[in-house]
Structure formats: structure tokens, C-alpha cells
Design a protein around this motif. Structure first.
Motif, PDB file in Angstrom:
ATOM      1  N   ARG A   4       0.732  -1.154  -0.005  1.00 37.93           N
ATOM      2  CA  ARG A   4      -0.008   0.041   0.000  1.00 37.93           C
ATOM      3  C   ARG A   4       0.818   1.276   0.082  1.00 37.93           C
ATOM      4  O   ARG A   4       0.486   2.307  -0.475  1.00 37.93           O
ATOM      5  CB  ARG A   4      -0.951  -0.046   1.182  1.00 37.93           C
ATOM      6  CG  ARG A   4      -2.027   1.181   1.164  1.00 37.93           C
ATOM      7  CD  ARG A   4      -2.746   1.108   2.191  1.00 37.93           C
ATOM      8  NE  ARG A   4      -3.612   2.156   2.552  1.00 37.93           N
ATOM      9  CZ  ARG A   4      -4.722   2.260   3.356  1.00 37.93           C
ATOM     10  NH1 ARG A   4      -4.842   1.421   4.291  1.00 37.93           N
ATOM     11  NH2 ARG A   4      -5.368   3.523   3.240  1.00 37.93           N
ATOM     12  N   ASP A   5       1.869   1.058   0.707  1.00 35.34           N
ATOM     13  CA  ASP A   5       2.884   2.378   1.003  1.00 35.34           C
ATOM     14  C   ASP A   5       3.378   2.708  -0.624  1.00 35.34           C
ATOM     15  O   ASP A   5       3.718   3.603  -1.008  1.00 35.34           O
ATOM     16  CB  ASP A   5       4.021   2.117   1.976  1.00 35.34           C
ATOM     17  CG  ASP A   5       3.406   2.335   3.229  1.00 35.34           C
ATOM     18  OD1 ASP A   5       2.266   2.817   3.474  1.00 35.34           O
ATOM     19  OD2 ASP A   5       3.943   1.828   4.129  1.00 35.34           O
ATOM     20  N   PHE A   6       3.724   1.287  -1.201  1.00 31.41           N
ATOM     21  CA  PHE A   6       4.411   1.382  -2.518  1.00 31.41           C
ATOM     22  C   PHE A   6       3.461   2.066  -3.587  1.00 31.41           C
ATOM     23  O   PHE A   6       3.817   2.964  -4.398  1.00 31.41           O
ATOM     24  CB  PHE A   6       4.798   0.182  -3.052  1.00 31.41           C
ATOM     25  CG  PHE A   6       5.338   0.120  -4.389  1.00 31.41           C
ATOM     26  CD1 PHE A   6       6.920   0.615  -4.621  1.00 31.41           C
ATOM     27  CD2 PHE A   6       4.639  -0.173  -5.495  1.00 31.41           C
ATOM     28  CE1 PHE A   6       7.321   0.652  -5.764  1.00 31.41           C
ATOM     29  CE2 PHE A   6       5.222  -0.327  -6.855  1.00 31.41           C
ATOM     30  CZ  PHE A   6       6.588   0.059  -7.099  1.00 31.41           C
ATOM     31  N   ALA A   7       2.064   1.779  -3.597  1.00 32.45           N
ATOM     32  CA  ALA A   7       1.222   2.467  -4.219  1.00 32.45           C
ATOM     33  C   ALA A   7       1.200   3.958  -4.183  1.00 32.45           C
ATOM     34  O   ALA A   7       0.831   4.585  -5.318  1.00 32.45           O
ATOM     35  CB  ALA A   7      -0.347   1.641  -3.983  1.00 32.45           C
ATOM     36  N   TYR A  26      11.299   4.521  -3.412  1.00 27.72           N
ATOM     37  CA  TYR A  26      10.464   3.959  -4.406  1.00 27.72           C
ATOM     38  C   TYR A  26      11.114   2.940  -5.389  1.00 27.72           C
ATOM     39  O   TYR A  26      10.865   1.909  -5.718  1.00 27.72           O
ATOM     40  CB  TYR A  26       9.797   4.855  -5.376  1.00 27.72           C
ATOM     41  CG  TYR A  26       9.335   4.645  -6.703  1.00 27.72           C
ATOM     42  CD1 TYR A  26       7.992   4.100  -6.874  1.00 27.72           C
ATOM     43  CD2 TYR A  26       9.895   4.587  -7.749  1.00 27.72           C
ATOM     44  CE1 TYR A  26       7.566   3.497  -7.946  1.00 27.72           C
ATOM     45  CE2 TYR A  26       9.502   4.531  -9.003  1.00 27.72           C
ATOM     46  CZ  TYR A  26       8.154   3.809  -8.935  1.00 27.72           C
ATOM     47  OH  TYR A  26       7.907   3.776 -10.486  1.00 27.72           O
ATOM     48  N   GLN A  27      12.347   3.333  -6.007  1.00 33.07           N
ATOM     49  CA  GLN A  27      13.163   2.549  -6.866  1.00 33.07           C
ATOM     50  C   GLN A  27      13.543   1.111  -6.146  1.00 33.07           C
ATOM     51  O   GLN A  27      13.748   0.028  -6.797  1.00 33.07           O
ATOM     52  CB  GLN A  27      14.359   3.299  -7.348  1.00 33.07           C
ATOM     53  CG  GLN A  27      14.154   4.381  -8.016  1.00 33.07           C
ATOM     54  CD  GLN A  27      13.578   4.073  -9.393  1.00 33.07           C
ATOM     55  OE1 GLN A  27      13.470   2.931  -9.943  1.00 33.07           O
ATOM     56  NE2 GLN A  27      12.566   5.008  -9.852  1.00 33.07           N
ATOM     57  N   GLU A  28      14.059   1.359  -4.866  1.00 30.72           N
ATOM     58  CA  GLU A  28      14.563   0.245  -4.253  1.00 30.72           C
ATOM     59  C   GLU A  28      13.263  -0.862  -4.152  1.00 30.72           C
ATOM     60  O   GLU A  28      13.664  -2.221  -4.079  1.00 30.72           O
ATOM     61  CB  GLU A  28      15.208   0.543  -2.681  1.00 30.72           C
ATOM     62  CG  GLU A  28      16.410   1.472  -2.873  1.00 30.72           C
ATOM     63  CD  GLU A  28      17.047   1.630  -1.511  1.00 30.72           C
ATOM     64  OE1 GLU A  28      16.515   1.393  -0.390  1.00 30.72           O
ATOM     65  OE2 GLU A  28      18.193   2.173  -1.439  1.00 30.72           O
ATOM     66  N   SER A 112      14.275   2.725   4.054  1.00 29.25           N
ATOM     67  CA  SER A 112      13.043   3.169   4.946  1.00 29.25           C
ATOM     68  C   SER A 112      12.438   2.133   5.665  1.00 29.25           C
ATOM     69  O   SER A 112      12.014   1.186   4.578  1.00 29.25           O
ATOM     70  CB  SER A 112      12.327   4.268   4.428  1.00 29.25           C
ATOM     71  OG  SER A 112      11.010   4.534   5.414  1.00 29.25           O
ATOM     72  N   SER A 113      12.315   1.685   6.671  1.00 26.58           N
ATOM     73  CA  SER A 113      11.622   0.784   7.321  1.00 26.58           C
ATOM     74  C   SER A 113      10.069   0.714   7.519  1.00 26.58           C
ATOM     75  O   SER A 113       9.189  -0.235   7.437  1.00 26.58           O
ATOM     76  CB  SER A 113      12.069   0.342   8.549  1.00 26.58           C
ATOM     77  OG  SER A 113      11.815   1.464   9.493  1.00 26.58           O
ATOM     78  N   ALA A 114       9.580   2.082   7.362  1.00 32.36           N
ATOM     79  CA  ALA A 114       8.255   2.645   7.655  1.00 32.36           C
ATOM     80  C   ALA A 114       7.688   3.280   6.063  1.00 32.36           C
ATOM     81  O   ALA A 114       8.290   3.088   5.343  1.00 32.36           O
ATOM     82  CB  ALA A 114       7.927   3.299   8.780  1.00 32.36           C
TER      83      ALA A 114
END
Length: 269
Positions: A4-7, A26-28, A112-114
Motif C-alpha cells: 500500500r505504501d508503494f502504491a 520507491y526505486q529500491e 526506510s523501514s516504514a
């Protein structure tokens, strides 16, 4: 980072609105989760569709005048006076020579972990920016329409994400390929086509579940100007149904049965 965070980041990437840290995250995340690339395609397609479908409008001249008036009302910062130095102090500095400047490097988080900062405040600011653009030139579109994808697109995404997602295709007489997507676990089905013929005024395409010998109306739809269509079928598909499309009077078949032969029929079994 979860999907969801990636979206969320994928939308920001499509808008070219990510910070360096967010872009790196985002790229990672994309490199580590290539199966999430459908979020990227969806965001890019949505932004492109909006850009292509809306004609720019010249803002009223009063808008510029209003902005300049508001700017003129803002408090202006005056330059601070340079600290006065005595000639003796200047001589001391000259004698001492140039002192090396200490270089301060801020740590950069590589992972980033969160959430990576693309949170509520960033979205609110982005929405406000779009609101300003819409007021100036895109009056026919609302912010909610931009950030809320069509129901058919949401349904298709849910189907594709389901573990039991299935699809089948059929070709129309003119060569147009129509693909039915469905998922028993979501109870949804969607028809996708690209290049459907434009209909005469007063007619529409109508969807049907053909169950044995019985056609069941499943909604009407109109392709866009390029013949593209993504349409949700109303009702729940059953195993073995054929998904068909007919051309009907505007509003759909008046008696609830097809009045023409199907222009396409997709077998799901």
C-alpha cells in the motif's frame, strides 16, 4: 515497505512529485518487488489519461492581479546590518589567515523501514496544489475525481490481485480483442477491450451473462473516444457463463433480452 505504501509512492512518482529520499525508496522497493509494477502502470496511465482528456484553459486576468496583490501584502524581510568590526579585529583576522571551514554532512537513510514521508501532510499539500490548478484551468475536473480511480479500474485491480484471478479473450469481427477478467473469491468480473467501433447515436453496448440458453443483463457501457473500454459486469458470474456484448438502444434493451446478435462472446469455461 508494504504494497500500500508503494502504491502511494507510485502515484507520486508518476506526478514527478517525490523527494530524493522517497524516489530512492520507491526505486529500491520496485527492484525488490517487481510484481508491484502494476501500481506503476496504473498511476502512469491515470495521469496520462487526465492530461490527454482535458483542454487547458487560459486563467482569467483577475487571477494574476489577485496573486500579485496578495504577495504585496506579505511582510518583507529587510537585510540584517553587517556586524561592525573594529579595524583591530580585521587586522587580527588578516594576520590569522583563512580558517578551514568545517564540512558538515547530514546522514542519508538509504532504506526506510516504514513510510518514507509520503504521508498525510504530503498528500494534503499535493491535493492543494491540484486544487489551485483546477481552479485556474481545469474546472471540469475535481480533486476527488483525480485521486479516485473509476470503479471499473478498482474492480479490475482487485481481480488481478486475487489468487484465483482468471481471464479469457475473444476477437470481434473487426479484429478487436475483448478480454474478460474474473475472480470467484472477489465475486467480480470485468470486460476490457481496446479499439471497439464507435456506435451510432442513440445506441449503447450492453453486457450479458449467458447462462446456458438464458441471457442475463449485466449493465451497459460506452467506450472512450479511442474505443477503449473497461466495464464491470453487474451481478455475479457463475462457472461456465459466457460473457457477451450486444448493441442495444440507449439505456439498454427495453425488454431485458438481447435485441441483436452478440458482437463478441467470451467463453469462461
Amino acid at each position: 515497505m508494504n504494497e500500500r505504501d508503494f502504491a502511494d509512492l507510485a502515484v507520486g512518482h508518476a506526478l514527478n512529485a517525490l523527494s530524493e529520499a522517497d524516489e530512492r525508496a520507491y526505486q529500491e522497493a520496485l527492484a525488490g518487488n517487481p510484481q508491484w509494477d502494476h501500481h506503476v502502470r496504473g498511476a502512469v496511465d491515470t495521469v496520462a489519461a487526465l492530461s490527454a482528456s482535458i483542454e487547458p484553459v487560459e486563467p482569467p486576468s483577475a487571477v494574476r492581479a489577485s496573486l500579485l496583490a496578495r504577495i504585496s501584502e506579505l511582510p518583507q524581510e529587510s537585510a540584517e546590518p553587517r556586524d561592525a568590526r573594529t579595524s583591530a579585529e580585521e587586522e587580527d583576522f588578516a594576520a590569522a589567515g583563512i580558517a578551514p571551514a568545517a564540512i558538515v554532512r547530514e546522514p542519508v537513510a538509504l532504506r526506510s523501514s516504514a513510510r518514507t514521508g509520503w504521508g498525510t501532510k504530503r498528500w494534503f499539500a499535493l491535493a492543494a496544489s491540484f486544487a489551485a490548478v483546477l481552479v485556474l484551468g481545469f474546472g471540469a475536473v475535481t480533486v476527488s475525481q483525480f485521486f479516485a480511480p473509476p470503479a471499473a479500474v478498482v474492480a479490475l485491480q482487485q481481480i488481478e490481485d486475487a489468487p484465483d484471478a482468471q481471464s479469457a479473450s475473444a476477437t470481434m469481427a473487426d479484429g478487436t480483442v475483448a478480454t474478460a477478467h474474473w475472480s470467484p473469491s472477489t465475486g467480480q468480473s470485468v470486460l476490457v477491450a481496446d479499439g471497439m467501433p464507435e456506435l451510432a447515436d442513440g445506441t449503447t453496448y450492453e453486457l450479458w451473462f449467458v447462462r446456458g440458453e438464458t441471457p442475463i443483463a449485466a449493465g451497459i457501457f460506452q467506450p472512450d473516444a479511442d474505443g477503449k473500454a473497461t466495464a464491470v459486469l453487474q451481478g455475479e458470474m457463475q462457472v461456465g457463463d459466457v460473457i457477451a456484448v450486444t448493441i442495444e438502444p440507449a439505456g439498454g434493451s427495453p425488454d431485458g433480452t438481447p435485441s441483436t446478435d452478440p458482437v463478441v462472446a467470451v467463453a469462461t469455461a
